[in-house]
Design a protein around this motif. Structure first.
Motif, short mmCIF file in Angstrom:
data_model
loop_
_atom_site.label_atom_id
_atom_site.label_comp_id
_atom_site.label_asym_id
_atom_site.label_seq_id
_atom_site.Cartn_x
_atom_site.Cartn_y
_atom_site.Cartn_z
N GLN A 168 53.25 -10.34 31.31
CA GLN A 168 51.79 -10.64 31.21
C GLN A 168 51.05 -10.83 31.63
N ALA A 169 51.36 -11.77 32.83
CA ALA A 169 50.69 -12.15 33.90
C ALA A 169 50.45 -11.14 35.12
N GLN A 170 51.65 -10.78 35.17
CA GLN A 170 51.84 -9.08 36.54
C GLN A 170 50.88 -8.48 36.23
N ALA A 171 50.49 -7.81 35.03
CA ALA A 171 49.82 -7.18 34.37
C ALA A 171 48.56 -7.57 34.10
N ALA A 172 48.27 -8.44 33.77
CA ALA A 172 46.92 -9.33 33.82
C ALA A 172 46.10 -9.32 35.24
N GLY A 196 43.86 -5.57 40.55
CA GLY A 196 44.73 -4.74 41.80
C GLY A 196 45.43 -5.11 42.20
N VAL A 197 46.22 -6.05 43.08
CA VAL A 197 47.34 -6.16 43.30
C VAL A 197 48.25 -6.80 42.76
N THR A 198 49.38 -6.19 43.08
CA THR A 198 50.86 -6.49 42.46
C THR A 198 51.16 -7.67 42.73
N VAL A 199 52.52 -8.41 42.03
CA VAL A 199 52.38 -9.47 42.20
C VAL A 199 53.77 -9.70 42.20
N GLY A 200 54.77 -10.52 43.39
CA GLY A 200 56.21 -10.14 42.99
C GLY A 200 57.01 -11.47 41.81
N LYS A 201 57.77 -11.52 41.31
CA LYS A 201 58.02 -12.94 41.42
C LYS A 201 59.02 -13.95 42.21
N THR A 242 52.24 -14.58 51.42
CA THR A 242 51.08 -13.76 51.53
C THR A 242 50.52 -13.62 50.84
N TYR A 243 50.40 -14.46 49.79
CA TYR A 243 49.60 -14.63 48.68
C TYR A 243 48.20 -15.78 49.07
N SER A 244 47.04 -15.08 48.72
CA SER A 244 45.81 -16.06 49.10
C SER A 244 45.94 -17.27 48.40
N PRO A 245 45.47 -18.26 48.01
CA PRO A 245 45.11 -19.20 48.14
C PRO A 245 44.33 -18.95 46.32
N GLY A 246 43.31 -17.73 46.39
CA GLY A 246 42.46 -17.76 45.38
C GLY A 246 43.61 -17.00 43.89
N LEU A 247 44.78 -15.44 44.53
CA LEU A 247 45.63 -14.87 44.35
C LEU A 247 46.88 -15.90 43.86
N ARG A 248 46.97 -16.85 44.15
CA ARG A 248 47.60 -18.47 43.52
C ARG A 248 47.62 -18.72 42.52
N ARG A 249 46.21 -18.89 42.58
CA ARG A 249 45.44 -20.10 41.51
C ARG A 249 45.66 -18.58 39.87
N LEU A 250 44.98 -17.90 40.19
CA LEU A 250 45.37 -16.66 39.52
C LEU A 250 46.27 -16.14 38.47
N ALA A 251 46.91 -16.11 39.41
CA ALA A 251 48.55 -16.20 39.07
C ALA A 251 49.35 -17.44 37.98
N ALA A 252 48.49 -18.99 38.27
CA ALA A 252 48.97 -19.86 38.07
C ALA A 252 48.24 -20.09 36.59
N GLN A 253 47.24 -19.21 36.53
CA GLN A 253 46.35 -19.69 35.00
C GLN A 253 47.03 -18.31 34.62
N ALA A 254 47.17 -17.51 34.64
CA ALA A 254 47.97 -16.45 34.16
C ALA A 254 48.92 -16.92 33.35
N ALA A 255 49.86 -17.24 34.27
CA ALA A 255 51.62 -17.68 33.37
C ALA A 255 51.78 -18.29 32.87
N ALA A 256 50.30 -19.02 32.75
CA ALA A 256 50.41 -20.67 31.67
C ALA A 256 50.33 -20.33 30.51
N ARG A 257 49.11 -19.01 30.66
CA ARG A 257 48.91 -18.23 29.05
C ARG A 257 49.81 -17.19 28.74
N GLY A 258 51.04 -16.56 29.41
CA GLY A 258 52.07 -16.04 28.77
C GLY A 258 53.09 -15.59 29.30
N SER A 259 54.37 -14.29 29.23
CA SER A 259 54.66 -14.20 30.29
C SER A 259 54.15 -14.01 31.61
N PHE A 260 55.93 -13.58 32.71
CA PHE A 260 55.12 -13.75 33.86
C PHE A 260 54.94 -11.97 33.68
#
Length: 120
Positions: free
Chosen positions: A102-106, A112-117, A82-100
């Motif tokens: 926090q990454a979801q919120a960032a 404006g996209v809500t990602v699931g676990k 479901t997720y584009s490579p750009g959104l996956r990259r953003l999720a990986a970067q955000a997750a590396a900085r803190g909790s999941f």
């Protein structure tokens, strides 16, 4: 927020135009060497991108007892999920900085996209 919606709408319009212009092929042969001659236009899938959700419509090619093939997905280099490579990259970067969470919120704040676990 208006800028992100404009980018999302431009991407959606581009995908819609590609769908209208997609030419039906007589046969599609997969890497399994099976010819898929039955074409079904109008198959849609959702794709979450860094600027929002879009819908990709394309022709699906089928044959009995084998997986379908979608030529447009390969041409557009679409991911399987479901997720584009750009959104996956953003999720990986955000997750590396803190909790999941926090990454979801960032990601929600930035895109404006809500990602699931579960991976999509």
């Amino acid at each position: 927020m208006q800028g992100r919606e404009l980018l999302r709408q431009l991407q959606q319009d581009h995908l819609d135009l590609r769908a209208v212009r997609e030419e039906r092929l007589a046969v599609v042969v997969g890497d399994d060497a099976v010819a898929r001659r039955h074409a079904e236009p109008g198959h849609a899938r959702s794709l979450a991108m860094v600027f929002g959700q879009v819908t990709v419509e394309r022709i699906m090619y089928r044959a009995k007892a084998v997986d379908s093939r979608v030529v447009a997905d390969a041409k557009l280099n679409l991911p399987a999920g479901t997720y584009s490579p750009g959104l996956r990259r953003l999720a990986a970067q955000a997750a590396a900085r803190g909790s999941f969470e926090q990454a979801q919120a960032a990601i929600a704040q930035a895109t404006g996209v809500t990602v699931g676990k579960r991976p999509g």
